[in-house]
Structure formats: C-alpha cells, structure tokens
Write a protein that holds these residues in place. Structure first.
Motif, mmCIF file in Angstrom:
data_model
loop_
_atom_site.group_PDB
_atom_site.id
_atom_site.type_symbol
_atom_site.label_atom_id
_atom_site.label_comp_id
_atom_site.label_asym_id
_atom_site.label_seq_id
_atom_site.Cartn_x
_atom_site.Cartn_y
_atom_site.Cartn_z
ATOM 1 N N LEU A 1 -47.146 -77.320 -21.574
ATOM 2 C CA LEU A 1 -47.533 -75.856 -21.379
ATOM 3 C C LEU A 1 -46.849 -75.088 -22.646
ATOM 4 O O LEU A 1 -47.546 -74.495 -23.353
ATOM 5 N N SER B 1 -45.678 -70.192 -17.048
ATOM 6 C CA SER B 1 -44.461 -70.995 -16.966
ATOM 7 C C SER B 1 -43.651 -71.199 -15.797
ATOM 8 O O SER B 1 -43.759 -70.593 -14.878
ATOM 9 N N SER C 1 -39.980 -77.586 -26.081
ATOM 10 C CA SER C 1 -40.378 -77.530 -24.709
ATOM 11 C C SER C 1 -40.528 -78.834 -24.065
ATOM 12 O O SER C 1 -40.493 -79.997 -24.749
ATOM 13 N N LYS D 1 -38.485 -73.709 -16.117
ATOM 14 C CA LYS D 1 -37.433 -74.633 -16.155
ATOM 15 C C LYS D 1 -36.799 -74.799 -17.536
ATOM 16 O O LYS D 1 -35.619 -75.137 -17.814
HETATM 17 S S1 SF4 Z 1 -42.458 -76.259 -20.845
HETATM 18 FE FE1 SF4 Z 1 -43.194 -76.904 -19.124
HETATM 19 S S2 SF4 Z 1 -41.098 -77.595 -18.215
HETATM 20 FE FE2 SF4 Z 1 -40.519 -76.035 -19.567
HETATM 21 S S3 SF4 Z 1 -40.614 -74.136 -18.572
HETATM 22 FE FE3 SF4 Z 1 -42.792 -74.432 -19.679
HETATM 23 S S4 SF4 Z 1 -43.966 -75.282 -17.843
HETATM 24 FE FE4 SF4 Z 1 -41.541 -75.633 -17.305
#
Ligand code: SF4
Length: 504
Positions: free
Chosen positions: A483, A414, A479, A417
């Motif tokens: 990811l 992750s 999200s 963000k």
């Molecule tokens: S979903 Fe994408 S933008 Fe959000 S924390 Fe995970 S990696 Fe980062």
C-alpha cells in the motif's frame, strides 16, 4: 414460448436486467438467468437462440420478440469481442446458470477435482509447476511453489484461503467468477486442499459484494457433498483495502484488526491460526481446474510470453467505449486492448492516460501502448499488472489531481503500522496541494519550525516537486507493504509523463 436468457450478474442487474426478465416472464416466456458474457456496454443483454440484443430496455421487448429490433448484434459467440478471446477461466461466461449443478457438470465441471483425487498431491503440484501459473492477485508469485511449500510443511491442520477482497479500481473479474461460475472457484479450492493436505477453505469476500456473497454461500451449500471431506466457508470482510494484502487478510479472518504482519514467517508455513496456509486469489484458484483438464499444463504454459504464462482476464473500464471482461493470453499490447478491443474513449476524445493495476498502478502514456501485457515488461517501466484492471482517461483528465488522489487514498486506507505510509501519504497530499499553488511562500511557513536554528524560507514549485520525488522514494523503499510501497507508482508516473499538469 421462447426461452429468454438474461444475466443475473450484478452489473446486468444494475442496468435493469431484473425488470427486463420480469417483463418477458409476464408475456409468458421462460426465463433463464445466466452468467454475464462480459460485454458490459451491451448489458442488459437479451439472448434468444444464441442471438443477442442489447442494451435492452422495457420499450424494446416487442421489437426483440418480433425480430425487428435494431439492437440485434447477431450470434453472441461470434461477436468480435468474444470470438477474439482465449477464454479458459471465463469459458462458461454467458453460457451457464451460475448455481445449476447440471450446467456445471455438462461443461466439464468437477473433472479437474476427479483427476486431482486420482493422481494425488505430488502429481497435482508437478502439473501446477509445469503450467507456470503465477498468482493473479498482483505479485505474480508462482502458485506451484507456494503449494509445494505448504504440502511439505508438517501440521495437524492446513488451510486454503481464497483472497476475494477485490478492491482495485476497474476490477470486477473476481466478482464475475463468484457470481457467474462459483463452483469453479470451489473446485479450484478443493483441488488445492487435495494437493497440500488441507481439509478447510475460507473465501474472504468484501461486504461491498452482496450478490457474490450470496452466490458463494449458496454454491458452498449445494456442492458440499461433492467436495467433502473438504469444507468451504464464506467470510465477509468490512472492506479495508489493506485486507487484500495476504497477512492483513489472515489477521482479519482471525477476528483481529486488519494489520500487515511482518514476513517471515511466510503464511505458507505459519498462516491462518498459525497453521500452514495457501493464500491465493480468485483468478488463481479458478485457473486450476482447467490446468488439470482442458489441454493440460503443457498447453497452458504455451500461452503467454516469457514467464507470464497462460491467460489473464483483463478488465476494461473507465472512459472506454467497450468496457467489459476480456480474457486473453499474456503478451497483448495495451494499445490493442484500449483502441482495438475497447474502441477508444467513450467520450470520443483522445486517450490521455491508462492506469493499469488499480489505484496504486502506474499511469501509462499512449507512447507506451506497444508494451506487451507481461509482468516483467511492466516492471521494467515501473508499472504493475496487478489484478489487470485498466482505467482509461481522455485528454480532459488532470494527472496532478490523480496523483493527489493516490496519496489521499493511501492516507485513508493506511493501516498505520509504518511511518512512510501513515505520515508520508498525508505529507504527500499537502505537497501536491502546494505544488498546485506554485510552491510554499514565506507567509505560509510555520512560525515554530522544528529546526529552530534554520532560517525560515519559502520553496519554489520546483523545490516542492523535488521534495515529492524524495518522499516517493522513501515511501517506495521504506514501507512495510505494497500500500505504502506502491503509492509512488501513480504519483511518479503522472509526474514523469505529464509534468505540465503539475506546473500549470
Ligand atoms: S505500508 Fe502497509 S503496513 Fe505500512 S502503514 Fe501502510 S498499510 Fe500499514
């Protein structure tokens, strides 16, 4: 003196190809290092006059040379694994020396770029739209529309960025293109530059691919005058999974932390250094020279099914007898790929699950083996084609452990963000651990819960499973990028098809 052809692909080298080639050379034979045919279970594969012997070891050399070897597989091009494919992107695989310009030219190399320069921007984009080519990196967005947007933007500088950050489990097609047919990728990028008016291209490769990096650097140098005034530069990323996401990749290319950017603005309008940018992955760009030559856009569009046009290089890996690269038109079923072409599991035990689309792809059950390889058919069952990597598992696999791994992987990768991904994945690991131990008992409840006026209570295994489903729902829809958004796919598919693995 016999001409011996042995691949210099990283997989073949890892299996002993270098030692084998050196030993043949010591016996006075001419060695040609070619790209890999993609029959990985036979590497290192030795080719003499079109006939194959593999997997070969140093002890097999004399028998191979005197024709008595039991490793003979006959004419390689006629082997059922090769003969049953529709190879367009991998048409040169096994046949050419990767950095040899004469080999490339003799097999149709640069014909696409020559034609592109002749017909010009509008006609190139029309052909691409007519071919139906969709981005092969995962999302499946039509490449022609992306190119058209960049071509229509007004700017003093535009860029072509090749996403070669291949990080999915079971995927190696990008690596094989870069190591085995690097000029084809450069040609595809130069055509893209011609189409949208970009004079500079970057290939962003993760550092775990040292052989691919070296080949691409050499290929960019060797072909510089041919593709000029288009310039290709190779950049090496440190290897964060999220840098495969196009906006993170652009940040990383700019020397910033690899964090996802919010969209809009689209990279097509405001991409690298704020300029209009085409971001396509390796397989998308390498499909382009063939579309502009070969049978042309119409013939390409006739392959496949529905809106999934053309061919897809599918990567067979995990617990599978015949692992390797299999390029075919969309529409083939998962059962054909795993059982007929892959030969079932390497362990000989029954197939339990197949994960398609990398670590964030769904686990598909053998009951779903008649699903055709098609973006929409997969989306309809909450699954992904992604980069078309298949990981096969036999009946000893524990799908709860695999679901936990998905959450753990998301927590490790992750970018931090957004909260559903950053916090949710860690809570997901904890939840699956509690499910494994039968639920949360009262003694395990924290002594100072946040909700002070709530009575403390334990939770049954079923309660925890319900909570896991709710968490997946939050991650999927809350999200910012794929990811966190796709991590629920492996978790929920494991829970749906193998509930007994969770309730043991
Ligand atoms: S979903 Fe994408 S933008 Fe959000 S924390 Fe995970 S990696 Fe980062």
């Amino acid at each position: 003196m016999t001409i011996i052809r042995i691949s210099d692909d990283a997989l073949a080298r890892a299996c002993g190809a270098d030692e084998l080639a050196a030993a043949f050379a010591r016996k006075g034979h001419e060695i040609q290092r070619v790209s890999s045919w993609g029959m990985h279970w036979l590497e290192p594969l030795v080719e003499i006059d079109g006939k194959g012997f593999g997997p070969a070891t140093l002890a097999d050399i004399d028998a191979i040379l005197d024709g008595s070897s039991g490793l003979a597989i006959g004419t390689i091009a006629d082997h059922p694994f090769i003969a049953s494919q529709q190879r367009l992107t991998f048409a040169r695989a096994g046949k050419t020396r990767p950095l040899n310009l004469e080999d490339y030219e003799a097999t149709g190399g640069w014909a696409g770029l020559r034609r592109a320069r002749l017909i010009g921007s509008d006609a190139i984009i029309e052909e691409l739209l007519a071919s139906g080519l969709r981005g092969r990196g995962g999302a499946g967005f039509p490449a022609g529309i992306k190119w058209k947007t960049v071509a229509g933007a007004t700017a003093d500088q535009k860029y072509i960025v090749c996403n070669a950050d291949e990080g999915d489990s079971a995927t190696f097609a990008d690596r094989m293109v870069m190591e085995g047919d690097p000029f084809q990728l450069i040609e595809g990028m130069a055509i893209a530059g011609e189409a949208v008016g970009a004079s500079k291209g970057y290939v962003y490769i993760r550092s775990e691919y040292p052989d691919a990096i070296a080949k691409m650097q050499a290929a960019a140098r060797i072909s510089a005058q041919i593709v000029a005034p288009f310039v290709v530069e190779i950049r090496v990323g440190a290897g964060a999974y999220v840098c495969g996401e196009e906006t993170s990749l652009l940040n990383s290319l700019e020397g910033k932390r690899g964090e996802v950017r919010a969209k809009p603005p689209l990279p097509a309008l405001k991409g690298l250094f704020g300029k209009p940018t085409v971001v396509n992955n390796v397989l998308t760009l390498t499909a382009v020279p063939h579309i502009l030559t070969g049978g042309g856009a119409a013939a390409y569009a006739e392959l496949g099914m529905g809106r999934s046009k053309g061919t897809m290089p599918i990567q067979l890996a995990g617990n599978i007898r015949h692992g390797g690269l299999y390029e075919t038109a969309f529409g083939i079923t998962l059962g054909e790929l795993v059982n007929d072409i892959g030969g079932g599991t390497a362990s000989g035990r029954p197939v339990k699950a197949v994960q398609v689309g990398g670590p964030l792809g769904a686990y598909l059950h053998p009951d779903q083996f008649d699903i055709p390889f098609d973006y929409e058919a997969y989306a309809a069952v909450d699954a992904l084609i992604g980069h078309a990597g298949l990981t096969v598992f036999d009946d000893t696999a524990d799908l709860r452990a695999m679901a936990r791994f998905a959450m753990e992987f998301c927590a490790a990768e992750s970018c931090g963000k957004c909260t559903p991904c950053r916090i949710g994945s860690t809570r997901g690991v904890e939840l699956i651990d509690r499910i494994a131990t039968g639920g949360r008992v009262l003694a395990g409840v924290e002594t100072a819960p946040q909700m002070h006026n709530m009575p403390k209570q334990g939770r049954s295994q079923d309660d925890e499973i319900q909570l896991l489903e709710d968490l997946c729902d939050t991650m999927k829809f809350g999200s910012l990028c794929a990811l966190g958004g796709f991590t629920p796919y492996p978790v929920m598919s494991a829970l749906k098809h193998w509930p007994d693995d969770f309730r043991k």
